[in-house]
Enzyme design. Sequence first.
Site, PDB file in Angstrom:
ATOM      1  N   GLU A  76       0.845  -1.200   0.000  1.00 37.05           N
ATOM      2  CA  GLU A  76       0.000   0.000   0.000  1.00 37.05           C
ATOM      3  C   GLU A  76       0.879   1.248   0.000  1.00 37.05           C
ATOM      4  O   GLU A  76       1.808   1.383   0.794  1.00 37.05           O
ATOM      5  CB  GLU A  76      -0.967   0.042   1.199  1.00 37.05           C
ATOM      6  CG  GLU A  76      -1.810   1.313   1.142  1.00 37.05           C
ATOM      7  CD  GLU A  76      -3.141   1.273   1.877  1.00 37.05           C
ATOM      8  OE1 GLU A  76      -3.451   0.265   2.525  1.00 37.05           O
ATOM      9  OE2 GLU A  76      -3.859   2.289   1.794  1.00 37.05           O
ATOM     10  N   ASP A 151      -2.746  12.074  -2.953  1.00 36.67           N
ATOM     11  CA  ASP A 151      -2.979  13.532  -2.981  1.00 36.67           C
ATOM     12  C   ASP A 151      -3.193  13.989  -4.421  1.00 36.67           C
ATOM     13  O   ASP A 151      -2.363  13.725  -5.286  1.00 36.67           O
ATOM     14  CB  ASP A 151      -1.780  14.247  -2.356  1.00 36.67           C
ATOM     15  CG  ASP A 151      -1.624  13.855  -0.888  1.00 36.67           C
ATOM     16  OD1 ASP A 151      -2.591  14.006  -0.131  1.00 36.67           O
ATOM     17  OD2 ASP A 151      -0.540  13.367  -0.512  1.00 36.67           O
ATOM     18  N   ASP A 187     -11.055  10.647  -5.200  1.00 34.49           N
ATOM     19  CA  ASP A 187     -12.299  11.428  -5.221  1.00 34.49           C
ATOM     20  C   ASP A 187     -12.134  12.634  -6.146  1.00 34.49           C
ATOM     21  O   ASP A 187     -12.961  13.543  -6.112  1.00 34.49           O
ATOM     22  CB  ASP A 187     -12.670  11.895  -3.803  1.00 34.49           C
ATOM     23  CG  ASP A 187     -11.612  12.813  -3.219  1.00 34.49           C
ATOM     24  OD1 ASP A 187     -10.438  12.718  -3.641  1.00 34.49           O
ATOM     25  OD2 ASP A 187     -11.947  13.642  -2.350  1.00 34.49           O
ATOM     26  N   GLU A 226     -12.440   9.048   2.633  1.00 33.15           N
ATOM     27  CA  GLU A 226     -13.472   8.789   1.618  1.00 33.15           C
ATOM     28  C   GLU A 226     -14.838   9.283   2.108  1.00 33.15           C
ATOM     29  O   GLU A 226     -15.615   9.856   1.333  1.00 33.15           O
ATOM     30  CB  GLU A 226     -13.540   7.293   1.298  1.00 33.15           C
ATOM     31  CG  GLU A 226     -14.624   6.983   0.273  1.00 33.15           C
ATOM     32  CD  GLU A 226     -14.605   5.541  -0.220  1.00 33.15           C
ATOM     33  OE1 GLU A 226     -13.792   4.738   0.280  1.00 33.15           O
ATOM     34  OE2 GLU A 226     -15.413   5.233  -1.099  1.00 33.15           O
TER      35      GLU A 226
HETATM   36  C1  LIG Z   1      -4.935  11.857   1.101  1.00 31.71           C
HETATM   37  S1  LIG Z   1      -4.089  10.783   2.166  1.00 31.71           S
HETATM   38  C2  LIG Z   1      -4.983   9.245   1.999  1.00 31.71           C
HETATM   39  C3  LIG Z   1      -4.731   8.305   3.141  1.00 31.71           C
HETATM   40  C4  LIG Z   1      -5.417   6.921   3.039  1.00 31.71           C
HETATM   41  N1  LIG Z   1      -4.963   6.199   1.863  1.00 31.71           N
HETATM   42  C5  LIG Z   1      -6.916   7.009   3.038  1.00 31.71           C
HETATM   43  O1  LIG Z   1      -7.538   6.608   2.059  1.00 31.71           O
HETATM   44  O2  LIG Z   1      -7.463   7.490   4.035  1.00 31.71           O
HETATM   45  C6  LIG Z   1      -2.605  10.486   1.222  1.00 31.71           C
HETATM   46  C7  LIG Z   1      -1.530   9.786   2.032  1.00 31.71           C
HETATM   47  O3  LIG Z   1      -0.442   9.465   1.168  1.00 31.71           O
HETATM   48  C8  LIG Z   1       0.794   9.765   1.823  1.00 31.71           C
HETATM   49  N2  LIG Z   1       1.770   9.979   0.741  1.00 31.71           N
HETATM   50  C9  LIG Z   1       1.738  10.939  -0.223  1.00 31.71           C
HETATM   51  N3  LIG Z   1       2.749  10.785  -1.077  1.00 31.71           N
HETATM   52  C10 LIG Z   1       3.448   9.692  -0.655  1.00 31.71           C
HETATM   53  C11 LIG Z   1       4.617   9.032  -1.132  1.00 31.71           C
HETATM   54  N4  LIG Z   1       5.263   9.461  -2.231  1.00 31.71           N
HETATM   55  N5  LIG Z   1       5.073   7.962  -0.471  1.00 31.71           N
HETATM   56  C12 LIG Z   1       4.413   7.512   0.642  1.00 31.71           C
HETATM   57  N6  LIG Z   1       3.313   8.100   1.150  1.00 31.71           N
HETATM   58  C13 LIG Z   1       2.828   9.177   0.502  1.00 31.71           C
HETATM   59  C14 LIG Z   1       0.458  10.979   2.671  1.00 31.71           C
HETATM   60  O4  LIG Z   1       1.358  11.152   3.750  1.00 31.71           O
HETATM   61  C15 LIG Z   1      -0.947  10.629   3.165  1.00 31.71           C
HETATM   62  O5  LIG Z   1      -0.924   9.854   4.336  1.00 31.71           O
END
Ligand SMILES: C[S@@+](CC[C@H](N)C(=O)[O-])C[C@H]1O[C@@H](n2cnc3c(N)ncnc32)[C@H](O)[C@@H]1O
Length: 245
Positions: A76, A151, A187, A226
């Site tokens: 993941e 993101d 989303d 979500e």
């Molecule tokens: C918008 S959050 C979504 C979290 C989770 N997947 C959810 O659905 O609730 C995006 C997550 O991706 C992590 N993230 C962003 N870019 C990343 C990268 N290049 N490597 C690892 N984690 C990353 C961020 O720190 C954050 O926790």
Amino acid sequence: MIGSAAEDTDFRVRREVVSFVRRSNRMRPNQRRAWEIYRNRFVIDVPRDETSTSIHPAASLDLVATFGRDAQLFVEIGPGTGQSLIPMAKTRPQANVLAFEVYRPAIARMLGHLVRESLDNVRIVEADAVAGMEYLMPVRSIDEIWTFFPDPWPKPRHHKRRLLTPAFATLAASRMKPSGVWRIATDSADYAEWMRNVLDNHAGLINEPASNGSARWDRRPITQFEQRALDAGRQIFDLAYRRVA
Ligand SMILES: C[S@@+](CC[C@H](N)C(=O)[O-])C[C@H]1O[C@@H](n2cnc3c(N)ncnc32)[C@H](O)[C@@H]1O
């Protein structure tokens, strides 16, 4: 830098465009406790390069030694606090689950959940998934990649920060086993279209027939992230691409 975990201050060192915002790793007392007690059990220490979320190019990962067994591997990217990862790992005790997450307070919360759920099939790397895929994952080693709500970087001037680029798709596809699957949810209609464009044009990946962006993958638990999007009336897009020769 090679060796021990980086100091909380090196998140300021910035060499290249990454898909995340560098935030302070300051933790609440309960998160700090979870981090201190459980990190050695679940978090894999990796040699760093320039920043605290980088990985040294000479690093490697022995998956059998890391998990103590040879098993199916699910990876993941960006699980946050693990709201999808924890239930998904729980319902797949036969599989090894590896997570790449850059935000330490989120990892600390995930550690608490892992212990409460008595899960031992999860390991976490506190690092940029791009470096993780490149330096730690052996080719053809992954059964499924999960990338839920990456993101979206909606402003055009920030599109270069999006995780999913043609180069990353090539890297990720090379680490997937033949017939491995990459499952994605977002989303953001704009990011969904961008990702479809990248992945549809990748010779090594084919769209799963059932996944056209409108059908929800029913084995993906709903996270707070979500739920907030649903409450705000946004549509959720699920994509799935299979690795082909
Ligand atoms: C918008 S959050 C979504 C979290 C989770 N997947 C959810 O659905 O609730 C995006 C997550 O991706 C992590 N993230 C962003 N870019 C990343 C990268 N290049 N490597 C690892 N984690 C990353 C961020 O720190 C954050 O926790």
